[in-house]
Design a protein around this motif. Structure first.
Motif, mmCIF file in Angstrom:
data_model
loop_
_atom_site.group_PDB
_atom_site.id
_atom_site.type_symbol
_atom_site.label_atom_id
_atom_site.label_comp_id
_atom_site.label_asym_id
_atom_site.label_seq_id
_atom_site.Cartn_x
_atom_site.Cartn_y
_atom_site.Cartn_z
ATOM 1 N N ALA A 24 12.451 -1.357 8.969
ATOM 2 C CA ALA A 24 11.307 -1.804 8.184
ATOM 3 C C ALA A 24 10.047 -1.842 9.038
ATOM 4 C CB ALA A 24 11.575 -3.178 7.598
ATOM 5 N N GLU A 25 8.911 -1.593 8.379
ATOM 6 C CA GLU A 25 7.631 -1.643 9.096
ATOM 7 C C GLU A 25 6.850 -2.893 8.731
ATOM 8 O OE1 GLU A 25 6.040 2.045 7.814
ATOM 9 O OE2 GLU A 25 7.388 3.200 9.103
ATOM 10 N N TYR B 240 0.834 -1.207 0.000
ATOM 11 C CA TYR B 240 0.000 0.000 0.000
ATOM 12 C C TYR B 240 0.861 1.246 0.000
ATOM 13 C CZ TYR B 240 -3.744 -3.232 0.728
ATOM 14 O OH TYR B 240 -4.617 -4.256 0.527
ATOM 15 N N PRO B 241 0.317 2.350 -0.493
ATOM 16 C CA PRO B 241 1.098 3.591 -0.580
ATOM 17 C C PRO B 241 1.694 3.976 0.770
ATOM 18 C CG PRO B 241 -0.986 3.845 -1.732
ATOM 19 C CD PRO B 241 -1.039 2.515 -1.053
ATOM 20 N N GLY B 242 2.936 4.362 0.786
ATOM 21 C CA GLY B 242 3.584 4.857 1.992
ATOM 22 C C GLY B 242 4.162 3.783 2.886
ATOM 23 N N GLU B 243 4.065 2.512 2.502
ATOM 24 C CA GLU B 243 4.635 1.453 3.342
ATOM 25 C C GLU B 243 6.161 1.406 3.222
ATOM 26 O OE1 GLU B 243 2.210 -2.314 4.404
ATOM 27 O OE2 GLU B 243 2.146 -2.136 2.228
ATOM 28 N N PHE B 244 6.800 0.850 4.238
ATOM 29 C CA PHE B 244 8.246 0.605 4.220
ATOM 30 C C PHE B 244 8.422 -0.894 4.416
ATOM 31 C CE2 PHE B 244 12.449 2.811 5.059
ATOM 32 C CZ PHE B 244 13.193 1.662 4.891
ATOM 33 N N VAL B 245 8.637 -1.598 3.309
ATOM 34 C CA VAL B 245 8.607 -3.056 3.326
ATOM 35 C C VAL B 245 10.019 -3.610 3.135
ATOM 36 C CG1 VAL B 245 7.588 -5.104 2.247
ATOM 37 C CG2 VAL B 245 6.354 -2.934 2.202
ATOM 38 N N ALA B 246 10.366 -4.626 3.893
ATOM 39 C CA ALA B 246 11.615 -5.340 3.654
ATOM 40 C C ALA B 246 11.282 -6.733 3.139
ATOM 41 C CB ALA B 246 12.424 -5.431 4.927
ATOM 42 N N ILE B 247 11.921 -7.129 2.058
ATOM 43 C CA ILE B 247 11.784 -8.507 1.578
ATOM 44 C C ILE B 247 13.078 -9.218 1.955
ATOM 45 C CG2 ILE B 247 11.444 -10.000 -0.419
ATOM 46 C CD1 ILE B 247 9.946 -7.722 -1.761
ATOM 47 N N VAL B 248 12.983 -10.232 2.795
ATOM 48 C CA VAL B 248 14.190 -10.883 3.293
ATOM 49 C C VAL B 248 14.185 -12.365 2.926
ATOM 50 C CG1 VAL B 248 14.363 -9.266 5.215
ATOM 51 C CG2 VAL B 248 13.199 -11.441 5.550
ATOM 52 N N GLY B 249 15.345 -12.980 3.020
ATOM 53 C CA GLY B 249 15.466 -14.396 2.691
ATOM 54 C C GLY B 249 16.893 -14.704 2.300
ATOM 55 N N HIS C 163 6.857 8.447 -0.755
ATOM 56 C CA HIS C 163 7.217 7.288 -1.567
ATOM 57 C C HIS C 163 6.961 5.990 -0.792
ATOM 58 C CE1 HIS C 163 9.275 9.563 -4.743
ATOM 59 N NE2 HIS C 163 9.738 10.342 -3.785
ATOM 60 N N THR C 164 6.654 4.966 -1.538
ATOM 61 C CA THR C 164 6.573 3.638 -0.953
ATOM 62 C C THR C 164 7.964 3.017 -1.086
ATOM 63 O OG1 THR C 164 4.350 3.520 -1.828
ATOM 64 C CG2 THR C 164 5.335 1.452 -1.049
ATOM 65 N N ILE C 165 8.478 2.439 -0.012
ATOM 66 C CA ILE C 165 9.842 1.914 -0.045
ATOM 67 C C ILE C 165 9.812 0.384 0.099
ATOM 68 C CG2 ILE C 165 12.130 1.998 1.015
ATOM 69 C CD1 ILE C 165 11.315 4.732 0.037
ATOM 70 N N VAL C 166 10.472 -0.286 -0.825
ATOM 71 C CA VAL C 166 10.623 -1.741 -0.731
ATOM 72 C C VAL C 166 12.122 -2.033 -0.758
ATOM 73 C CG1 VAL C 166 10.184 -3.971 -1.810
ATOM 74 C CG2 VAL C 166 8.458 -2.177 -1.926
ATOM 75 N N LEU D 138 17.949 8.203 4.698
ATOM 76 C CA LEU D 138 17.460 8.727 3.426
ATOM 77 C C LEU D 138 16.164 8.015 3.022
ATOM 78 C CD1 LEU D 138 17.708 10.282 0.743
ATOM 79 C CD2 LEU D 138 19.307 8.538 -0.028
ATOM 80 N N MET D 139 16.138 6.695 3.206
ATOM 81 C CA MET D 139 14.940 5.930 2.847
ATOM 82 C C MET D 139 13.743 6.366 3.679
ATOM 83 S SD MET D 139 15.535 4.047 0.397
ATOM 84 C CE MET D 139 16.748 5.174 -0.219
ATOM 85 N N LYS D 140 14.004 6.551 4.992
ATOM 86 C CA LYS D 140 12.938 7.009 5.898
ATOM 87 C C LYS D 140 12.404 8.362 5.438
ATOM 88 C CE LYS D 140 11.969 4.214 9.203
ATOM 89 N NZ LYS D 140 10.580 3.757 9.310
#
Lengths: 229, 674
Positions: B650-651, B476-485, B634-637, B625-627
């Motif tokens: 990450a949120e 969703y707009p404005g999320e701060f997502v981390a994709i990990v693995g 911006h939406t951050i992934v 900077l990402m924050k």
């Protein structure tokens, strides 16, 4: 991916043949095909090479070359027909009655013969080289160069080129994707095409040249250039 | 020829072969030979002797015959040396007079090579029929225009690449130079240790062309069987110190040395070149890829041992035992390009260990190892230590190395700021543990709003291997997502679908209402900005501002200057607009990469491993900077395996494994930590 280097991994008599012998065989084919003017002899040579390729299971890769070679043959034929006459006239390219009553641009047996000789000669040389490249591991080729007393500096140069071709291809794909992500689209026309090489080639060249210091130090530290041979 | 010249030529030949291969896609019996542009460029960069130029030409000829479907392969063996010689001659004559001398030399080199090639082909045909001059003339007339066109193209390519290439070579000679700053002169160290195998006394080194020394006033003494850890921020001079300990600065670099350095009680200068030094010292560099010269792991190991003149039986047993100890016995026949970063690092270590040096130097050569591999290497180092080997390890994190270390040295600004036993150093440096993010929990996602990205049942296969298996989620707009693995879990493959670099084999990806299965990449990139792992994969312009402008202009926007200024200000590079991008520090280049996509004003910004290669300070700055960008809407992934930054910033955490999403949680940092 692996197509740049045409080596095909397999177990065949050609793969097992010593590289130096293969190189000698190539030299033989080159000399023989230059010396003979006989369509029959050249045809037989090409046929023999073809049979060897089939025996080694490498014929598919040679077959892929055939459209290119046919094209070349046709171009050569056109050239010879347009530029030389000899022997009996077979027919006219422009039939009688259109331009002149006798017909124009005669196709002579001499021209056809010559075109056939030239084409077969190229076929033979190209095929035999292809077979060497396809049936010889790059490292065997490196060893052959050493056996032929090529100085170590040039052998290393050759090895490094071989080793980096697949790596840099992968790197090239990464660079291409990175530029696509910035909306990169290749230019039009020859100049546009050359200019659009910049976003791809500059990072590739800069990044890979940045590795050369460590590569050079590695060569020194492992003592390749000071090795007693 | 210097040793570095050999890989310069080899690598450029490899690039030539690739470009040549790509140009084969254009059908035709005689394809232009672009390899020539690259060996000419190599000759211009290296300036070899005439004899060496001939040799280079022959190697180039073999490569041409191997990769191009040349109509007459033996012809290359003669034509390329001729082309190489003509190029060298022209360049030597013109280089001090005309700025475009590289282009002209390459143009003439290509012309010479092409005409020689045609000439040789003619000679081979000549004996056939004596009366065929007409044919030959026509044949020549057909080919000459192609040769001239190729020469033109090659000239332009060589000219375009000459400046960035010479800059790249210039830069690596001084690349490690430390920023100047105050550094206390170290003292009080027992440096006159008669038992020391490696000893430095007030050692300083200044690279050629630099004003300030990169390492200064280094005192150190290392006894047999001791382990020294060196740590510190980027550009502290750690690598330069390692090069000093390996004898490289005394024998290979042109800079100036003050103070002394001894190996086994003998001054480094008294050794007969780096060859003799490396009978005692083995160094593993941070760039493992650059230490692999051969086309298989086994040859890599064998060749080094053969150089030492060992008998075949000894070589065989040593290879087998070292590969086993390093856990790479299953990689024996693999070519280097099929290895992962971590595997390459283990191979580079194994090759050095096989040479059995008394002193081992590891310069950040464990950076890409995963936890288990790192543990294995550390325990191996422990074994080597107890067998009497002396070891120097440079690493960002030293926690797990402290168990085997005798001394720890912290460097900054080229000097030693702290030293002592691991315990002493740990006590004297304030803990680096970052403060836990104390921000309030973000509001629950507004599910009522339309997602900016929607992925439904996405599947992707590489051959028969399933890279993504029915992946579904919304962002969703404005999320701060981390994709990990873990490596190979499908993270990068997944995000490449967001801007059309990869298209789903089944399932769908929707970006800002656009169907990313079919929408053109050029359209998607102005909505999804993807920043790749290594900023150097994209930097090609002559200035920072031009670099940012590239993407903006590609999207067809008029107001480029406004956007550029804005983007550079956001990433705090506003004052660097005129700088050559590759002269920026690693952290600055990473921020420049962000600015490049930022200027295209995408709703969503994706970062693939944004902190790789950055030290703690730079990583923190990157994340702030990402924050900031998130707060600007911006939406951050972020794709990463660095759990520390995930935990702190990450949120929402999406965890992947084997091409599937195994968990998707919001701000459960404790779980992510496990």
């Amino acid at each position: 991916m692996s197509e740049i280097m045409s080596y095909v991994s397999a177990e065949s008599f050609l793969h097992r043949m010593p590289v130096l012998l293969k190189i000698a065989a190539i030299a033989g084919v080159v000399v023989a095909s230059v010396l003979t003017h006989s369509v029959v002899v050249l045809g037989a040579m090409v046929l023999l090479i073809g049979v060897a390729a089939c025996g080694a299971g490498l014929h598919r890769d040679l077959v892929r070359q055939i459209p290119l070679l046919l094209f070349l043959g046709v171009v050569l034929l056109l050239l010879t027909v347009l530029t030389m006459q000899g022997g009996e006239t077979l027919f006219h390219l422009i039939p009688p009655g259109i331009v002149s009553s006798a017909g124009a641009i005669p196709v002579t047996s001499g021209a056809v013969d010559f075109a056939a000789v030239l084409s077969l000669r190229f076929f033979a040389m190209l095929f035999v080289f292809q077979l060497l490249i396809m049936s010889t591991r790059p490292t065997e080729l490196t060893n052959a160069l050493m056996a032929l007393r090529m100085p170590i500096d040039y052998v290393l140069m050759f090895v490094i080129a071989l080793r980096f071709i697949p790596s840099l291809q992968l790197e090239g794909q990464r660079i291409h994707e990175a530029q696509l992500a910035r909306g990169y689209n290749p230019g039009k026309g020859i100049l546009g095409k050359i200019r659009s090489l910049r976003p791809l080639l500059v990072p590739l060249v800069s990044n890979s040249l940045a590795k050369t210091r460590v590569l050079g130090l590695t060569i020194d530290m492992r003592g390749y250039r000071t090795r007693v041979r | 020829m210097k040793s570095q010249d050999i890989p310069i030529i080899g690598i450029l030949l490899a690039i030539g072969a690739i470009v040549r291969y790509l140009s084969l896609m254009i059908p035709g019996p005689i394809v232009s030979n672009l390899v020539i542009a690259f060996y000419c460029l190599a000759i211009i960069l290296v300036i070899p002797t005439f004899k060496e130029t001939l040799g280079i030409g022959i190697v180039a000829g073999i490569i041409c015959a191997m990769v191009s479907h040349s109509i007459f392969p033996p012809g290359n063996l003669i034509s390329e040396p001729v082309g190489a010689l003509v190029c060298l001659l022209t360049y030597l004559l013109l280089r001090n007079h005309i700025a475009v001398s590289p282009g002209i030399a390459t143009f003439l080199g290509t012309l010479a090579s092409g005409t020689t090639f045609v000439g040789v082909a003619m000679l081979m045909m000549a004996p056939a029929i004596a009366s065929s001059y007409g044919t030959m003339a026509a044949f020549t007339a057909t080919i000459i225009p192609i040769v001239v066109l190729t020469a033109g193209a090659n000239g332009v390519i060589a000219q375009i690449l000459f400046i960035p290439a010479s800059r790249a070579l210039q830069h690596i000679r001084t690349g490690d130079s430390a920023s100047s700053g105050h550094c206390p002169r170290s003292s009080g160290i027992p440096v006159d240790d008669a038992e020391a195998v490696l000893m430095a006394r007030d050692f300083s080194y200044t690279y050629e062309g630099e004003k300030a020394p990169t390492v200064r006033h280094i005192d150190a003494a290392l006894r047999r069987g001791e382990v020294l850890l060196i740590t510190g921020p980027t550009a502290a001079g750690k690598t330069t110190l390692c090069l000093a300990f390996a004898g490289v600065l005394h024998h290979e670099s042109g800079g100036s040395i003050s103070g002394e350095m001894y190996l086994l009680g003998k001054d480094f200068r008294e050794f007969n070149g780096i060859g003799e030094v490396s009978r005692h010292i083995g160094m593993v560099f941070d760039d493992a890829d650059a230490q692999l010269i051969f086309t298989s792991v086994e040859e890599e190991m064998r060749s080094g041992l053969e150089n030492r003149g060992l008998d075949p039986a000894t070589i065989e047993t040593r290879i087998t035992s070292v590969m086993e100890r390093c856990g790479i016995d299953d990689l024996r026949l693999r070519p280097p390009h099929t290895l992962s970063g971590g595997q390459k690092q283990r191979v580079a270590l194994a090759v050095t260990l096989a040479l059995d040096p008394d002193i081992l130097i590891l310069d950040e050569s464990m950076s890409e190892l995963d936890g288990a591999a790192r543990e294995r290497v550390i325990s191996l180092l422990g074994e080597l230590k107890s067998s009497g080997k002396t070891i120097i390890v440079v690493d960002h994190s030293i926690e797990d190395l402290c168990t085997i270390a005798d001394q720890v040295v912290v460097m900054d600004h080229g000097g030693i700021t702290h030293r002592g036993t691991p315990e002493e150093v740990r006590r004297s440096i304030p803990s680096k543990k970052e403060e836990k993010a104390s921000e309030q929990l973000p509001p629950a996602p507004a599910t009522a709003r339309a997602p900016v990205l929607s992925v439904q049942d996405l599947c992707q296969y590489y051959g028969s291997m399933c890279a993504l298996d029915a992946v579904s989620f919304d962002i969703y707009p404005g999320e701060f997502v981390a994709i990990v693995g873990e490596n190979g879990s499908g993270k990068t493959t997944l995000v490449k679908h967001f801007n059309g670099l990869l298209r789903p084999q089944s399932g769908s990806v929707t970006v800002s209402g656009r169907n990313a299965n079919v929408a053109p990449v050029t359209d998607l990139v102005s909505h999804v900005g993807l920043v790749f792992q290594n900023p150097d994969t994209m930097l090609f312009e002559n200035s920072v501002a031009d670099e940012v402008a590239f993407g903006v202009m590609n999207t067809g926007i008029e107001d480029t200057s406004g956007r550029i200024a804005q983007a550079l200000a956001l990433v705090e590079l506003a004052d660097k607009g005129a700088v050559y991008p590759r002269h920026l520090s690693r952290g600055e280049r990473q921020r420049l990469a962000v600015a490049c996509v930022l200027a295209m004003q995408p709703e969503m910004i994706i970062l693939d491993e944004p902190t790789t290669g950055l030290d703690d300070g730079e990583s923190g700055r990157m994340m702030l900077l990402m924050k900031d960008l998130q707060q600007r809407g911006h939406t951050i992934v972020m794709v990463t395996h660095n759990m520390q930054i995930v935990e702190a910033y990450a949120e929402r955490i999406i965890r992947m494994q084997g091409g599937r999403i195994v968990s998707d949680s919001r701000v459960r940092r404790e779980e992510a930590c496990a």
